[in-house]
Design a protein around this motif. Sequence first.
Motif, PDB file in Angstrom:
ATOM      1  N   ILE A   1     -18.252   7.813 -11.186  1.00  0.00           N
ATOM      2  CA  ILE A   1     -17.136   7.025 -10.654  1.00  0.00           C
ATOM      3  C   ILE A   1     -16.897   7.352  -9.182  1.00  0.00           C
ATOM      4  O   ILE A   1     -16.715   6.449  -8.353  1.00  0.00           O
ATOM      5  N   LEU A   2     -16.922   8.621  -8.833  1.00  0.00           N
ATOM      6  CA  LEU A   2     -16.689   9.015  -7.448  1.00  0.00           C
ATOM      7  C   LEU A   2     -17.801   8.512  -6.522  1.00  0.00           C
ATOM      8  O   LEU A   2     -17.522   8.060  -5.399  1.00  0.00           O
ATOM      9  N   ARG A   3     -19.047   8.577  -6.985  1.00  0.00           N
ATOM     10  CA  ARG A   3     -20.145   8.062  -6.158  1.00  0.00           C
ATOM     11  C   ARG A   3     -19.992   6.554  -5.966  1.00  0.00           C
ATOM     12  O   ARG A   3     -20.209   6.030  -4.872  1.00  0.00           O
ATOM     13  N   THR A   4     -19.591   5.858  -7.006  1.00  0.00           N
ATOM     14  CA  THR A   4     -19.365   4.420  -6.898  1.00  0.00           C
ATOM     15  C   THR A   4     -18.226   4.148  -5.909  1.00  0.00           C
ATOM     16  O   THR A   4     -18.318   3.219  -5.094  1.00  0.00           O
ATOM     17  N   ALA A   5     -17.182   4.955  -5.946  1.00  0.00           N
ATOM     18  CA  ALA A   5     -16.075   4.804  -4.993  1.00  0.00           C
ATOM     19  C   ALA A   5     -16.571   4.965  -3.558  1.00  0.00           C
ATOM     20  O   ALA A   5     -16.186   4.201  -2.669  1.00  0.00           O
ATOM     21  N   ILE A   6     -17.438   5.950  -3.333  1.00  0.00           N
ATOM     22  CA  ILE A   6     -17.999   6.154  -1.996  1.00  0.00           C
ATOM     23  C   ILE A   6     -18.775   4.924  -1.550  1.00  0.00           C
ATOM     24  O   ILE A   6     -18.598   4.417  -0.437  1.00  0.00           O
TER      25      ILE A   6
ATOM     26  N   GLN B   1     -10.973   3.806  -1.261  1.00  0.00           N
ATOM     27  CA  GLN B   1     -10.079   4.954  -1.129  1.00  0.00           C
ATOM     28  C   GLN B   1      -9.256   5.142  -2.393  1.00  0.00           C
ATOM     29  O   GLN B   1      -9.026   6.270  -2.811  1.00  0.00           O
ATOM     30  N   TYR B   2      -8.795   4.057  -3.005  1.00  0.00           N
ATOM     31  CA  TYR B   2      -7.945   4.168  -4.191  1.00  0.00           C
ATOM     32  C   TYR B   2      -8.709   4.852  -5.325  1.00  0.00           C
ATOM     33  O   TYR B   2      -8.207   5.804  -5.927  1.00  0.00           O
ATOM     34  N   GLU B   3      -9.911   4.383  -5.622  1.00  0.00           N
ATOM     35  CA  GLU B   3     -10.692   5.006  -6.693  1.00  0.00           C
ATOM     36  C   GLU B   3     -10.998   6.465  -6.372  1.00  0.00           C
ATOM     37  O   GLU B   3     -10.896   7.330  -7.237  1.00  0.00           O
ATOM     38  N   TRP B   4     -11.427   6.723  -5.146  1.00  0.00           N
ATOM     39  CA  TRP B   4     -11.753   8.088  -4.733  1.00  0.00           C
ATOM     40  C   TRP B   4     -10.540   8.982  -4.933  1.00  0.00           C
ATOM     41  O   TRP B   4     -10.623  10.036  -5.554  1.00  0.00           O
TER      42      TRP B   4
ATOM     43  N   HIS C   1     -21.220  12.747  -1.048  1.00  0.00           N
ATOM     44  CA  HIS C   1     -21.504  11.946   0.146  1.00  0.00           C
ATOM     45  C   HIS C   1     -22.956  12.123   0.587  1.00  0.00           C
ATOM     46  O   HIS C   1     -23.523  11.214   1.192  1.00  0.00           O
ATOM     47  N   HIS C   2     -23.536  13.260   0.304  1.00  0.00           N
ATOM     48  CA  HIS C   2     -24.903  13.565   0.742  1.00  0.00           C
ATOM     49  C   HIS C   2     -25.679  14.247  -0.388  1.00  0.00           C
ATOM     50  O   HIS C   2     -26.382  15.231  -0.166  1.00  0.00           O
ATOM     51  N   TRP C   3     -25.557  13.701  -1.596  1.00  0.00           N
ATOM     52  CA  TRP C   3     -26.119  14.348  -2.779  1.00  0.00           C
ATOM     53  C   TRP C   3     -27.624  14.568  -2.681  1.00  0.00           C
ATOM     54  O   TRP C   3     -28.146  15.522  -3.249  1.00  0.00           O
TER      55      TRP C   3
END
Length: 182
Positions: free
Chosen positions: A68-73, A78-81, A102-104
């Motif tokens: 979910i966080l990667r998708t938000a990025i 911003q809301y999802e993150w 951000h840089h996985w």
Amino acid sequence: MARLPFVTREDLPEELRYVWDRNAVGREVPNIFRTMANNPEVWRAYLRLGNGLWNHCGLDVGTRELVILRTAILHHSQYEWHQHVRIGRQAGLSDAKIVALHHWKTSDLFSEVERAILEYVDAVNASGHPGQEVHDRLAALVAPGTLVGVNLLTGFYGMTARFLSAMEVELEEPFVGWQLNG
């Protein structure tokens, strides 16, 4: 400012007020839901699908939150993150690992399975069609049901990001920051 009015519990049909009650955090319902509730039947369906994906995607909570966080990025949501940083922390994700999303590709904080999942998430968000190598890499590491779960979870949160952006839904609190400085 949000493009639609925020719905109140009293605005909902009596038979759907239970949806409000189940989704109140403390006494408040998050802005995303107050906006979606402009169409209460669709809001209820959205929540049912989201709950199904959360509980049956085949991932543990921490890995689910990485998706979910990667998708938000990738959607600059911003809301999802902001919302899922909190949930990810509650699931045991460190701030370092969250920021490393951000840089996985250059980070050593992710397991082989997590890396295959993140590669798949990136591909789904980029084109909607992961290449055969990306698909095969993940398929070799997870069950078919989990691969379905990752795909649908990514799509669901991409859709959510587009909704949040189009409706200009505001955060309830100051933004935590992309690098968690806030």
